[in-house]
Design a protein around this motif. Sequence first.
Motif, PDB file in Angstrom:
ATOM      1  N   HIS A 125       1.120  -1.049  -0.266  1.00 46.34           N
ATOM      2  CA  HIS A 125      -0.046   0.294   0.269  1.00 46.34           C
ATOM      3  C   HIS A 125       0.726   0.712  -0.092  1.00 46.34           C
ATOM      4  O   HIS A 125       1.811   1.559   0.311  1.00 46.34           O
ATOM      5  N   LEU A 176     -19.083  -4.885  -6.012  1.00 46.02           N
ATOM      6  CA  LEU A 176     -17.835  -6.181  -6.869  1.00 46.02           C
ATOM      7  C   LEU A 176     -18.812  -7.331  -7.358  1.00 46.02           C
ATOM      8  O   LEU A 176     -18.062  -7.987  -8.386  1.00 46.02           O
ATOM      9  N   SER A 187      -3.592   4.824   5.651  1.00 45.21           N
ATOM     10  CA  SER A 187      -5.413   4.146   4.748  1.00 45.21           C
ATOM     11  C   SER A 187      -5.429   3.529   5.841  1.00 45.21           C
ATOM     12  O   SER A 187      -5.327   2.975   7.560  1.00 45.21           O
ATOM     13  N   PHE A 188      -6.748   2.563   5.250  1.00 49.17           N
ATOM     14  CA  PHE A 188      -7.850   1.463   6.168  1.00 49.17           C
ATOM     15  C   PHE A 188      -6.452   0.338   6.325  1.00 49.17           C
ATOM     16  O   PHE A 188      -6.310  -0.606   7.327  1.00 49.17           O
ATOM     17  N   THR A 189      -6.231  -0.302   4.829  1.00 47.33           N
ATOM     18  CA  THR A 189      -5.745  -1.164   4.563  1.00 47.33           C
ATOM     19  C   THR A 189      -4.229  -1.357   5.641  1.00 47.33           C
ATOM     20  O   THR A 189      -3.447  -2.289   6.420  1.00 47.33           O
ATOM     21  N   ARG A 247     -17.423   2.975   5.527  1.00 52.54           N
ATOM     22  CA  ARG A 247     -15.531   2.795   5.986  1.00 52.54           C
ATOM     23  C   ARG A 247     -15.855   3.160   7.601  1.00 52.54           C
ATOM     24  O   ARG A 247     -15.356   2.260   7.944  1.00 52.54           O
ATOM     25  N   SER A 252      -8.735  -4.816   0.236  1.00 48.56           N
ATOM     26  CA  SER A 252      -9.451  -3.833   1.135  1.00 48.56           C
ATOM     27  C   SER A 252     -10.314  -3.234  -0.162  1.00 48.56           C
ATOM     28  O   SER A 252      -9.738  -3.214  -1.050  1.00 48.56           O
ATOM     29  N   ALA A 253     -12.010  -3.619  -0.417  1.00 46.36           N
ATOM     30  CA  ALA A 253     -12.178  -2.570  -1.589  1.00 46.36           C
ATOM     31  C   ALA A 253     -12.985  -1.711  -1.148  1.00 46.36           C
ATOM     32  O   ALA A 253     -13.721  -1.510  -0.929  1.00 46.36           O
ATOM     33  N   GLY A 254     -13.132  -0.638  -2.103  1.00 47.56           N
ATOM     34  CA  GLY A 254     -14.013   0.711  -1.831  1.00 47.56           C
ATOM     35  C   GLY A 254     -15.039   0.632  -2.300  1.00 47.56           C
ATOM     36  O   GLY A 254     -15.896   0.747  -1.273  1.00 47.56           O
ATOM     37  N   ASN A 255     -15.591  -0.387  -3.026  1.00 51.60           N
ATOM     38  CA  ASN A 255     -17.319  -0.079  -2.776  1.00 51.60           C
ATOM     39  C   ASN A 255     -17.469  -1.948  -2.202  1.00 51.60           C
ATOM     40  O   ASN A 255     -16.846  -2.470  -1.953  1.00 51.60           O
ATOM     41  N   THR A 257     -14.598   0.083   1.229  1.00 48.72           N
ATOM     42  CA  THR A 257     -13.612   0.875   2.654  1.00 48.72           C
ATOM     43  C   THR A 257     -13.405   2.469   2.337  1.00 48.72           C
ATOM     44  O   THR A 257     -12.073   3.041   2.388  1.00 48.72           O
ATOM     45  N   VAL A 262      -7.496  -3.075  -2.890  1.00 54.00           N
ATOM     46  CA  VAL A 262      -8.042  -3.337  -4.677  1.00 54.00           C
ATOM     47  C   VAL A 262      -7.664  -1.865  -5.984  1.00 54.00           C
ATOM     48  O   VAL A 262      -8.662  -1.206  -5.328  1.00 54.00           O
ATOM     49  N   PHE A 263      -6.990  -2.030  -6.699  1.00 55.47           N
ATOM     50  CA  PHE A 263      -7.134  -0.759  -7.804  1.00 55.47           C
ATOM     51  C   PHE A 263      -7.080  -1.502  -8.945  1.00 55.47           C
ATOM     52  O   PHE A 263      -6.933  -2.128  -9.609  1.00 55.47           O
ATOM     53  N   TRP A 264      -8.472  -1.013  -9.250  1.00 52.56           N
ATOM     54  CA  TRP A 264      -9.127  -0.876 -10.747  1.00 52.56           C
ATOM     55  C   TRP A 264      -9.219  -2.915 -11.539  1.00 52.56           C
ATOM     56  O   TRP A 264      -8.057  -3.065 -11.995  1.00 52.56           O
ATOM     57  N   THR A 265      -9.959  -3.477  -9.929  1.00 55.85           N
ATOM     58  CA  THR A 265     -10.205  -4.849 -10.217  1.00 55.85           C
ATOM     59  C   THR A 265      -8.807  -5.745 -10.029  1.00 55.85           C
ATOM     60  O   THR A 265      -8.883  -6.734 -10.667  1.00 55.85           O
TER      61      THR A 265
HETATM   62  C1  LIG Z   1      -5.868   4.601  -8.505  1.00 54.27           C
HETATM   63  C2  LIG Z   1      -6.819   3.508  -7.317  1.00 54.27           C
HETATM   64  C3  LIG Z   1      -8.173   2.005  -8.155  1.00 54.27           C
HETATM   65  C4  LIG Z   1      -8.732   1.634  -7.007  1.00 54.27           C
HETATM   66  N1  LIG Z   1      -9.780   1.120  -7.862  1.00 54.27           N
HETATM   67  C5  LIG Z   1     -10.896   0.801  -7.293  1.00 54.27           C
HETATM   68  C6  LIG Z   1     -12.196  -0.770  -7.796  1.00 54.27           C
HETATM   69  O1  LIG Z   1     -11.764  -0.915  -8.952  1.00 54.27           O
HETATM   70  N2  LIG Z   1     -12.679  -1.623  -7.131  1.00 54.27           N
HETATM   71  C7  LIG Z   1     -12.842  -0.721  -5.735  1.00 54.27           C
HETATM   72  O2  LIG Z   1     -13.698  -1.848  -5.202  1.00 54.27           O
HETATM   73  N3  LIG Z   1     -11.857   0.017  -5.131  1.00 54.27           N
HETATM   74  C8  LIG Z   1     -10.986   0.518  -5.679  1.00 54.27           C
HETATM   75  N4  LIG Z   1     -10.342   1.567  -4.828  1.00 54.27           N
HETATM   76  C9  LIG Z   1     -10.707   1.698  -3.487  1.00 54.27           C
HETATM   77  C10 LIG Z   1      -9.396   1.388  -2.533  1.00 54.27           C
HETATM   78  O3  LIG Z   1      -9.662  -0.392  -2.466  1.00 54.27           O
HETATM   79  C11 LIG Z   1      -9.757   1.657  -1.317  1.00 54.27           C
HETATM   80  O4  LIG Z   1      -9.341   3.051  -0.649  1.00 54.27           O
HETATM   81  C12 LIG Z   1      -9.131   0.558  -0.137  1.00 54.27           C
HETATM   82  O5  LIG Z   1      -9.505  -0.636  -0.592  1.00 54.27           O
HETATM   83  C13 LIG Z   1      -9.659   0.778   1.167  1.00 54.27           C
HETATM   84  O6  LIG Z   1      -9.317   2.263   1.470  1.00 54.27           O
HETATM   85  P1  LIG Z   1      -7.469   2.668   2.003  1.00 54.27           P
HETATM   86  O7  LIG Z   1      -6.440   3.121   0.512  1.00 54.27           O
HETATM   87  O8  LIG Z   1      -7.730   3.586   3.347  1.00 54.27           O
HETATM   88  O9  LIG Z   1      -6.973   1.341   2.607  1.00 54.27           O
HETATM   89  C14 LIG Z   1      -9.329   1.944  -5.337  1.00 54.27           C
HETATM   90  C15 LIG Z   1      -8.972   3.067  -5.068  1.00 54.27           C
HETATM   91  C16 LIG Z   1      -7.288   4.125  -5.756  1.00 54.27           C
HETATM   92  C17 LIG Z   1      -6.412   5.045  -5.354  1.00 54.27           C
END
Ligand SMILES: Cc1cc2nc3c(=O)[nH]c(=O)nc-3n(C[C@H](O)[C@H](O)[C@H](O)COP(=O)(O)O)c2cc1C
Length: 198
Positions: free
Chosen positions: A9, A135, A14-16, A175, A127-130, A168, A88-91
Motif C-alpha cells: 500500500h 463487486l 490507510s484502512f489497509t 468505512r 480492501s475494496a472501496g466498493n 472501505t 484493490v486498484f482497478w480490480t
Molecule cells: C487508483 C485506485 C484504484 C481503485 N480501484 C478500485 C477498484 O477497482 N475497486 C474497488 O472496489 N475499489 C477501488 N479503489 C478503492 C480502494 O480499494 C480503497 O481505497 C481501499 O480499499 C481502502 O482504502 P485505504 O486506501 O484507506 O486502505 C481504488 C483506489 C485507488 C486509489
Amino acid sequence: MRVFIVYCHPSEDSFTRNMRDAFINGVTDSGNEYIMSDLYKMGFDPVMTEQEYLRDANYRNTPEVAADVLAEQEKINSSDAIAFIYPVFWTEAPARLVGWFDRVWSYGFAYGDKTMKVLDKAVILCSAGNPLERLEEFGLLDSMKRVMLGDRLFGRAKEAEFIVFDGTSREKEQREKNWDMNLQKAYEEGLNLFGQKD
Ligand SMILES: Cc1cc2nc3c(=O)[nH]c(=O)nc-3n(C[C@H](O)[C@H](O)[C@H](O)COP(=O)(O)O)c2cc1C
C-alpha cells in the motif's frame, strides 16, 4: 507457523495499513511468527527487465535471478504460509504487487522444474472501496479471486483463501461505521488461520 506477509500500500494513512496491523496482532497472539515484505517501503522494483523476460519466456534457468528476487524467493521457502495484504486498484492488486509476481514467480522457481515449496496455507486480505453488491455485479470479485487463487497461487499452497473487506472507500459511510468490526475480523483471521501454538 511462520507466515510471510507481502504487504503493498502506498500510504500509512490507510484502512489497509490498520487492517494489516490487526492481522499481525492476531498472528502473534496465536503464537505464530511472521516476516514481512513491505513493497513500497522496500522500494521493490516491479518492472521486469528484458533479460528477465527472455529467461522466463524461453524456460531457461540462466542467467541467475536478480538478488532482490532471490531474497523474496528465500523468504517464501523459509516460511510455512503466505499472506498478501493490499487495496484493490482497478480490480487488481496495486502495480507494485502485480510486478512482484511477474518477477518473483520466475521460471525454475514458481513454474517449470520448480524449487518453490508448496506452502501449507495462502491467504489474500484485500480492501475494496466498493460494496460487495457492486463487486459481484459483472463478476468483478470472481475475476479477482480467479486470478489470485486459480492462477498465481494455483498448486502453490495446500489451502488458499480470499478475504475481501468491502465498502472501505473514504467516500462511503460504511468505512467509518465498519472500521472497528473490520479490524476485529482481520485480527481474528490472523488468530485463527494458522493454528494456535501451545
Ligand atoms: C487508483 C485506485 C484504484 C481503485 N480501484 C478500485 C477498484 O477497482 N475497486 C474497488 O472496489 N475499489 C477501488 N479503489 C478503492 C480502494 O480499494 C480503497 O481505497 C481501499 O480499499 C481502502 O482504502 P485505504 O486506501 O484507506 O486502505 C481504488 C483506489 C485507488 C486509489
